[in-house]
Design a protein around this motif. Structure first.
Motif, PDB file in Angstrom:
ATOM      1  N   LYS A  92      99.847  -5.099  87.552  1.00  0.00           N
ATOM      2  CA  LYS A  92      98.977  -5.960  86.765  1.00  0.00           C
ATOM      3  C   LYS A  92      98.118  -5.082  85.870  1.00  0.00           C
ATOM      4  O   LYS A  92      97.293  -4.313  86.360  1.00  0.00           O
ATOM      5  CB  LYS A  92      98.062  -6.780  87.669  1.00  0.00           C
ATOM      6  N   VAL A 151      93.614 -10.555  87.545  1.00  0.00           N
ATOM      7  CA  VAL A 151      94.846 -11.258  87.161  1.00  0.00           C
ATOM      8  C   VAL A 151      95.624 -10.520  86.080  1.00  0.00           C
ATOM      9  O   VAL A 151      96.837 -10.650  85.976  1.00  0.00           O
ATOM     10  CB  VAL A 151      94.539 -12.695  86.708  1.00  0.00           C
ATOM     11  N   GLY A 152      94.930  -9.752  85.237  1.00  0.00           N
ATOM     12  CA  GLY A 152      95.608  -9.023  84.169  1.00  0.00           C
ATOM     13  C   GLY A 152      96.010  -9.925  83.011  1.00  0.00           C
ATOM     14  O   GLY A 152      95.990 -11.150  83.093  1.00  0.00           O
ATOM     15  N   GLY A 153      96.357  -9.308  81.911  1.00  0.00           N
ATOM     16  CA  GLY A 153      96.743 -10.041  80.712  1.00  0.00           C
ATOM     17  C   GLY A 153      96.366  -9.252  79.477  1.00  0.00           C
ATOM     18  O   GLY A 153      95.837  -8.134  79.563  1.00  0.00           O
ATOM     19  N   ARG A 154      96.657  -9.804  78.337  1.00  0.00           N
ATOM     20  CA  ARG A 154      96.413  -9.112  77.068  1.00  0.00           C
ATOM     21  C   ARG A 154      95.562  -9.957  76.148  1.00  0.00           C
ATOM     22  O   ARG A 154      95.724 -11.169  76.062  1.00  0.00           O
ATOM     23  CB  ARG A 154      97.745  -8.796  76.371  1.00  0.00           C
ATOM     24  N   ARG A 155      94.644  -9.288  75.477  1.00  0.00           N
ATOM     25  CA  ARG A 155      93.843  -9.894  74.419  1.00  0.00           C
ATOM     26  C   ARG A 155      93.894  -8.965  73.216  1.00  0.00           C
ATOM     27  O   ARG A 155      93.758  -7.741  73.359  1.00  0.00           O
ATOM     28  CB  ARG A 155      92.377 -10.065  74.848  1.00  0.00           C
ATOM     29  N   GLY A 168      90.428 -13.491  84.608  1.00  0.00           N
ATOM     30  CA  GLY A 168      90.850 -14.893  84.626  1.00  0.00           C
ATOM     31  C   GLY A 168      89.716 -15.878  84.502  1.00  0.00           C
ATOM     32  O   GLY A 168      88.939 -15.842  83.542  1.00  0.00           O
ATOM     33  N   GLU A 182     101.181  -4.108  74.768  1.00  0.00           N
ATOM     34  CA  GLU A 182     102.542  -4.219  75.288  1.00  0.00           C
ATOM     35  C   GLU A 182     103.123  -2.842  75.607  1.00  0.00           C
ATOM     36  O   GLU A 182     103.772  -2.645  76.633  1.00  0.00           O
ATOM     37  CB  GLU A 182     103.419  -4.943  74.281  1.00  0.00           C
ATOM     38  N   ALA A 192      90.531 -10.713  79.810  1.00  0.00           N
ATOM     39  CA  ALA A 192      91.931 -10.544  80.183  1.00  0.00           C
ATOM     40  C   ALA A 192      92.080 -10.230  81.667  1.00  0.00           C
ATOM     41  O   ALA A 192      93.011 -10.696  82.326  1.00  0.00           O
ATOM     42  CB  ALA A 192      92.561  -9.431  79.346  1.00  0.00           C
ATOM     43  N   ALA A 206      95.494  -5.105  82.398  1.00  0.00           N
ATOM     44  CA  ALA A 206      94.755  -5.850  81.388  1.00  0.00           C
ATOM     45  C   ALA A 206      94.551  -4.948  80.189  1.00  0.00           C
ATOM     46  O   ALA A 206      94.291  -3.751  80.342  1.00  0.00           O
ATOM     47  CB  ALA A 206      93.406  -6.314  81.938  1.00  0.00           C
TER      48      ALA A 206
END
Length: 422
Positions: free
Chosen positions: A399, A226-230, A151, A415, A148, A401
């Motif tokens: 950002k 980059v960050g993000g969710r898994r 990237g 979230e 996450a 993750a």
């Protein structure tokens, strides 16, 4: 008599650390190559780790059994480890065991057999290691958060690789990869314990003095957070949560500020996360924070294990404590975090292998060694203002993750963490 750790460079570029520890009856030897999984392309993902396995199947005139038996026959131990930015081969032995240890490790690095049949079998072994990691949720969740956070960069891929990428390896391919990974200009021979300078340098020249340079350029692209969710739903008794935020690299001025920030946030039983999430609210048994740093990138991380129904609240607490620490830390809390960090660093220095590895890391990263006094001074120099500046930088890009592994009610925690950061 004062003794000091010294760094020397052989004619071919191999660097040698001599770190005497008077009074010891043992030695530690680390031969460390300053390359690892961060230098792999997707097709060769996991090859550095596979190669580390393969050199133990036979090297020089020794079989796989001979390699371990000859070390253990003299009371020693041999091991290895692959990371994103380095691969280490290690021997612990009784006083007088440096000659044999150096000879065996030079065989592993320079003269592995790399047999086709061994490779076929070792691919099966690594496939089981990959499966074992996937079955260990408190390990696998860290693979998810790496994916996450980073990237398309190799840091996003697991060090073990995938079954497909490992199975694509050939003897010829691994031999070429070895020439790129284990090269003179990126190799450190680090010796601690009952070691004499003349012996260390003589043996290093004998075993590594004619080692060639790299067979080809091998560089890693700069990492970008980059960050993000898994998240993955699994029927587990406990949900596993990891949150990461972009921070500084090991080479940046705020490195020690990051280490202290992580210590105050979740480094011990007096830390904010432990006190708030465990002691006050009973949300988690295990909860801690850590600084994850590389040559050109870094992150602040938090891990928690909790009931699935408590995951969202735990995520909220984690975010609130990060925001609160970024806004304010008092002098007493800062002093406590500094004391804990120095204790961690200096207690590790009481172990010869830890010292050898630490010195090798410094030589690779900075091409110099740092004394305990210099490290203590750097820690002590961190101010409240430094932590607040770092906190603003960590939270500034917005950002985050996250990786969540557990029953379905836990999956919204990522979230919740992002929302609670503001």
């Amino acid at each position: 008599m004062t003794v000091s750790t010294t760094l020397h460079t052989l004619e071919n570029g191999v660097r040698v650390v001599h770190d005497p520890m008077p009074g010891l009856e043992t030695i530690a030897l680390s031969v460390v190559a300053g390359r690892g999984a961060a230098y792999e392309d997707p097709a060769r993902s996991g090859w550095s780790h596979l190669l580390e396995h393969m050199v133990f199947k036979g090297a020089g005139q020794r079989s796989s059994r001979d390699i371990v038996e000859v070390i253990e026959a003299q009371g020693g131990q041999i091991n290895a480890a692959t990371g994103y930015e380095r691969t280490s081969f290690q021997v612990r032995a009784l006083k007088g065991g440096l000659d044999l240890g150096m000879a065996v490790l030079s065989d592993l690095v320079l003269r592995p057999t790399l047999d086709e049949g061994d490779l076929t079998r070792e691919k099966q072994v690594v496939a089981q290691e990959i499966a074992e990691a996937a079955d260990a949720p408190d390990d696998y969740v860290f693979d998810l958060v790496q994916a996450a956070a980073w990237g398309d960069h190799p840091l996003a891929r697991p060090i073990l690789g995938t079954v497909d990428s490992v199975n694509s390896a050939t003897v010829e391919g691994l031999s070429h990869w070895r020439g790129q990974l284990y090269a003179a200009d990126r190799l450190i021979v680090s010796c601690s314990g009952a070691v004499a300078l003349d012996e260390v340098l003589d043996l290093a020249r004998r075993e590594f003095g004619s080692m060639p340079a790299a067979s080809g350029a091998l560089a890693s692209d700069p990492a970008s957070f980059v960050g993000g969710r898994r998240s993955q739903a699994r029927k587990l008794e406990q949900a596993h949560l990891v949150f990461m935020l972009p921070a500084v690299s090991a080479r940046e001025d705020d490195y020690f500020a990051l280490r202290i920030f992580a210590e105050a946030l979740g480094g011990g039983m007096s830390s904010r996360l432990f006190q708030e999430a465990r002691e006050k609210r009973g949300l988690a048994y295990n909860i801690d924070a850590y600084a994850d740093t590389y040559a050109d990138a870094g992150a602040l991380g938090v891990y928690a294990g909790c009931a699935a129904g408590d995951a969202a609240e735990t995520a909220k607490v984690c975010a609130e404590q990060i925001v609160g620490l970024a806004a304010r830390i008092d002098d007493a809390e800062l002093a406590r975090a500094k004391a804990q960090l120095k204790a961690h660093m200096f207690m590790a220095r009481e172990q010869p292998l830890s010292r050898a590895e630490q010195a090798a890391g410094q030589a690779l990263m900075f091409n110099r060694l740092y004394t305990p006094a210099e490290l203590a001074e750097a820690v002590d120099a961190v101010s409240v203002d430094d932590l607040q500046r770092l906190g603003r930088a960590i939270l500034g890009p917005a950002k985050a993750a996250s990786a969540i592994l557990g029953a379905k009610p836990a999956l919204k925690a990522g979230e919740v963490f992002g929302t609670a950061l503001g």
